[in-house]
Design a protein around this motif. Structure first.
Motif, PDB file in Angstrom:
ATOM      1  N   GLN A  42       0.826  -1.203   0.000  1.00 32.79           N
ATOM      2  CA  GLN A  42       0.000   0.000   0.000  1.00 32.79           C
ATOM      3  C   GLN A  42       0.868   1.263   0.000  1.00 32.79           C
ATOM      4  O   GLN A  42       0.568   2.227  -0.702  1.00 32.79           O
ATOM      5  N   LEU A  43       1.969   1.254   0.761  1.00 34.50           N
ATOM      6  CA  LEU A  43       2.881   2.391   0.808  1.00 34.50           C
ATOM      7  C   LEU A  43       3.501   2.644  -0.564  1.00 34.50           C
ATOM      8  O   LEU A  43       3.539   3.784  -1.041  1.00 34.50           O
ATOM      9  N   CYS A  44       3.965   1.591  -1.218  1.00 37.86           N
ATOM     10  CA  CYS A  44       4.614   1.757  -2.529  1.00 37.86           C
ATOM     11  C   CYS A  44       3.639   2.284  -3.578  1.00 37.86           C
ATOM     12  O   CYS A  44       3.979   3.189  -4.346  1.00 37.86           O
ATOM     13  N   VAL A  45       2.428   1.751  -3.595  1.00 35.77           N
ATOM     14  CA  VAL A  45       1.425   2.257  -4.542  1.00 35.77           C
ATOM     15  C   VAL A  45       1.137   3.727  -4.254  1.00 35.77           C
ATOM     16  O   VAL A  45       1.076   4.553  -5.167  1.00 35.77           O
ATOM     17  N   ALA A 106      13.946   2.019   0.382  1.00 36.17           N
ATOM     18  CA  ALA A 106      14.197   1.384   1.680  1.00 36.17           C
ATOM     19  C   ALA A 106      13.340   0.135   1.903  1.00 36.17           C
ATOM     20  O   ALA A 106      13.815  -0.830   2.496  1.00 36.17           O
ATOM     21  N   VAL A 107      12.100   0.142   1.417  1.00 31.67           N
ATOM     22  CA  VAL A 107      11.208  -0.998   1.703  1.00 31.67           C
ATOM     23  C   VAL A 107      11.211  -2.060   0.602  1.00 31.67           C
ATOM     24  O   VAL A 107      10.794  -3.182   0.841  1.00 31.67           O
ATOM     25  N   THR A 121       6.867   3.118 -16.992  1.00 32.99           N
ATOM     26  CA  THR A 121       6.373   2.373 -15.845  1.00 32.99           C
ATOM     27  C   THR A 121       7.436   2.414 -14.765  1.00 32.99           C
ATOM     28  O   THR A 121       8.577   2.029 -15.000  1.00 32.99           O
ATOM     29  N   VAL A 122       7.056   2.920 -13.601  1.00 28.73           N
ATOM     30  CA  VAL A 122       7.931   2.898 -12.438  1.00 28.73           C
ATOM     31  C   VAL A 122       7.467   1.720 -11.596  1.00 28.73           C
ATOM     32  O   VAL A 122       6.275   1.570 -11.325  1.00 28.73           O
ATOM     33  N   TRP A 123       8.404   0.864 -11.204  1.00 28.97           N
ATOM     34  CA  TRP A 123       8.037  -0.364 -10.505  1.00 28.97           C
ATOM     35  C   TRP A 123       8.965  -0.610  -9.331  1.00 28.97           C
ATOM     36  O   TRP A 123      10.060  -0.045  -9.255  1.00 28.97           O
ATOM     37  N   CYS A 124       8.491  -1.435  -8.434  1.00 25.71           N
ATOM     38  CA  CYS A 124       9.344  -1.920  -7.350  1.00 25.71           C
ATOM     39  C   CYS A 124       8.924  -3.354  -7.028  1.00 25.71           C
ATOM     40  O   CYS A 124       7.811  -3.766  -7.339  1.00 25.71           O
ATOM     41  N   GLU A 125       9.848  -4.081  -6.452  1.00 23.66           N
ATOM     42  CA  GLU A 125       9.564  -5.469  -6.067  1.00 23.66           C
ATOM     43  C   GLU A 125       9.738  -5.625  -4.567  1.00 23.66           C
ATOM     44  O   GLU A 125      10.683  -5.107  -3.977  1.00 23.66           O
TER      45      GLU A 125
END
Length: 129
Positions: A42-45, A106-107, A121-125
């Motif tokens: 939820q934080l990343c979105v 950090a997360v 597209t900006v993404w994180c895993e």
């Protein structure tokens, strides 16, 4: 070698990036298996959507996707501006902005940007645990 992103979204939503959409998508994700009970998702979105609002403007059309593969969840936000790339900054103690990507960094296990002809597209895993 970078592993290819998962191809089947576990969650996908197209919306306009406006401030009221940030808490609404957090609420929606809190009821979805990929986002509940995952405050990191939820934080990343929230951070990725807030970056679009701040840097591209309110009302920008975006697509939010969550995909899962192996032991990871990929959070991705696609917007229509291939030129405005996010930059990881070092915010000072008194700065009121500039911490979003640092928080994401950090997360998450890793993050990046994929450029398309007319979008990015900006993404994180995140780990699935």
């Amino acid at each position: 070698m970078q592993e290819p992103p998962p191809t089947t979204p576990a969650f996908e939503l197209s919306l306009l990036a406006v401030p009221k959409a940030v808490p609404e998508i957090r609420r929606t994700l809190s009821e979805h298996p990929c986002g509940s009970p995952r405050p990191d998702v939820q934080l990343c979105v929230s951070e990725l959507l807030s970056n679009v609002i701040r840097h591209l403007g309110e009302g920008t059309p975006v697509t939010v996707r969550l995909t899962t593969a192996r032991d990871r969840i990929r959070v991705a936000v696609t917007d229509p501006d291939p030129r405005a790339w996010p930059l990881l900054r070092s915010a000072g103690r008194d700065d009121e902005t500039g911490r979003g990507l640092a928080l994401l960094d950090a997360v998450s296990l890793r993050w990046g940007v994929e450029q398309g002809a007319d979008s990015k597209t900006v993404w994180c895993e995140l780990g699935e645990g």
